[in-house]
Design a protein around this motif. Structure first.
Motif, PDB file in Angstrom:
ATOM      1  N   PHE A  27       0.852  -1.183   0.000  1.00 36.03           N
ATOM      2  CA  PHE A  27       0.000   0.000   0.000  1.00 36.03           C
ATOM      3  C   PHE A  27       0.887   1.232   0.000  1.00 36.03           C
ATOM      4  O   PHE A  27       2.038   1.168   0.432  1.00 36.03           O
ATOM      5  N   TYR A  28       0.344   2.353  -0.470  1.00 31.71           N
ATOM      6  CA  TYR A  28       1.132   3.582  -0.433  1.00 31.71           C
ATOM      7  C   TYR A  28       0.279   4.730   0.058  1.00 31.71           C
ATOM      8  O   TYR A  28      -0.942   4.699  -0.012  1.00 31.71           O
ATOM      9  N   HIS A  29       0.963   5.718   0.578  1.00 28.46           N
ATOM     10  CA  HIS A  29       0.325   6.988   0.903  1.00 28.46           C
ATOM     11  C   HIS A  29       1.387   8.065   0.866  1.00 28.46           C
ATOM     12  O   HIS A  29       2.584   7.784   0.743  1.00 28.46           O
ATOM     13  N   SER A  30       0.951   9.303   0.933  1.00 31.44           N
ATOM     14  CA  SER A  30       1.899  10.416   0.864  1.00 31.44           C
ATOM     15  C   SER A  30       1.982  11.143   2.197  1.00 31.44           C
ATOM     16  O   SER A  30       1.078  11.071   3.026  1.00 31.44           O
ATOM     17  N   HIS A  31       3.099  11.809   2.369  1.00 32.42           N
ATOM     18  CA  HIS A  31       3.319  12.741   3.478  1.00 32.42           C
ATOM     19  C   HIS A  31       3.666  14.082   2.823  1.00 32.42           C
ATOM     20  O   HIS A  31       4.829  14.343   2.533  1.00 32.42           O
ATOM     21  N   PRO A  32       2.671  14.927   2.557  1.00 32.53           N
ATOM     22  CA  PRO A  32       2.935  16.186   1.858  1.00 32.53           C
ATOM     23  C   PRO A  32       3.945  17.091   2.558  1.00 32.53           C
ATOM     24  O   PRO A  32       4.733  17.753   1.908  1.00 32.53           O
ATOM     25  N   ALA A  33       3.916  17.119   3.878  1.00 30.87           N
ATOM     26  CA  ALA A  33       4.844  17.985   4.605  1.00 30.87           C
ATOM     27  C   ALA A  33       5.536  17.237   5.736  1.00 30.87           C
ATOM     28  O   ALA A  33       6.255  17.840   6.516  1.00 30.87           O
ATOM     29  N   GLY A  34       5.329  15.960   5.817  1.00 32.90           N
ATOM     30  CA  GLY A  34       5.885  15.189   6.918  1.00 32.90           C
ATOM     31  C   GLY A  34       7.142  14.444   6.531  1.00 32.90           C
ATOM     32  O   GLY A  34       7.614  14.534   5.396  1.00 32.90           O
ATOM     33  N   PRO A  35       7.658  13.692   7.480  1.00 34.56           N
ATOM     34  CA  PRO A  35       8.898  12.956   7.240  1.00 34.56           C
ATOM     35  C   PRO A  35       8.681  11.772   6.295  1.00 34.56           C
ATOM     36  O   PRO A  35       7.564  11.264   6.180  1.00 34.56           O
TER      37      PRO A  35
END
Length: 142
Positions: free
Chosen positions: A82-90
């Motif tokens: 699975f994937y997801h994003s961290h727009p401003a996170g680590p």
């Protein structure tokens, strides 16, 4: 180790950029590695992020996840992770990401956008909520 085709790697990064400032998510499909061979992602399924706070959390829509799993199996493929994003996170799993992991032995890929896009992957061991970082590779062929 997890390897992406160039097209699937680019699709994850593009999806993360398109969803910014919210986190995006999806299912990674291809061939699960065995006996030390890498898992290979040959297709991505974008899913809706149904988290209560999508700017800082993700939750894959359960119906979309089931549809992706059925489509993969119908095409003779496996869910790789699975994937997801961290727009401003680590570029690493948050405590919440770790706490919500439910698929032992699968890859959890994060595309961090803070600065140059970074795609990292962690495999959940299923033990003590522990993730192990894994190498991410990109293949130029399909």
């Amino acid at each position: 180790m997890i390897e992406f085709t160039r097209a699937t790697y680019d699709a994850v990064v593009a999806h993360a950029r398109e969803g910014d400032p919210a986190e995006v998510c999806g299912v990674l499909v291809g061939h699960r590695g065995t006996d030390g061979d890498p898992s290979v992602v040959t297709r991505t399924y974008e899913t809706e992020n149904v988290a209560e706070r999508p700017k800082t959390r993700y939750r894959i829509d359960p119906e979309a996840q089931l549809e992706a799993i059925e489509a993969a199996e119908g095409n003779g493929l496996d869910v790789v992770g699975f994937y997801h994003s961290h727009p401003a996170g680590p570029p690493s799993p948050s405590d919440i990401d770790i706490g919500r992991a439910t698929w032992p032995g699968y890859s959890y890929v994060i595309c961090a956008l803070d600065g140059f896009p970074f795609v990292g992957s962690w495999r959940w061991t299923g033990e003590d909520r522990r993730f192990e970082q894994e190498t991410v590779g990109v293949r130029d062929e399909e």
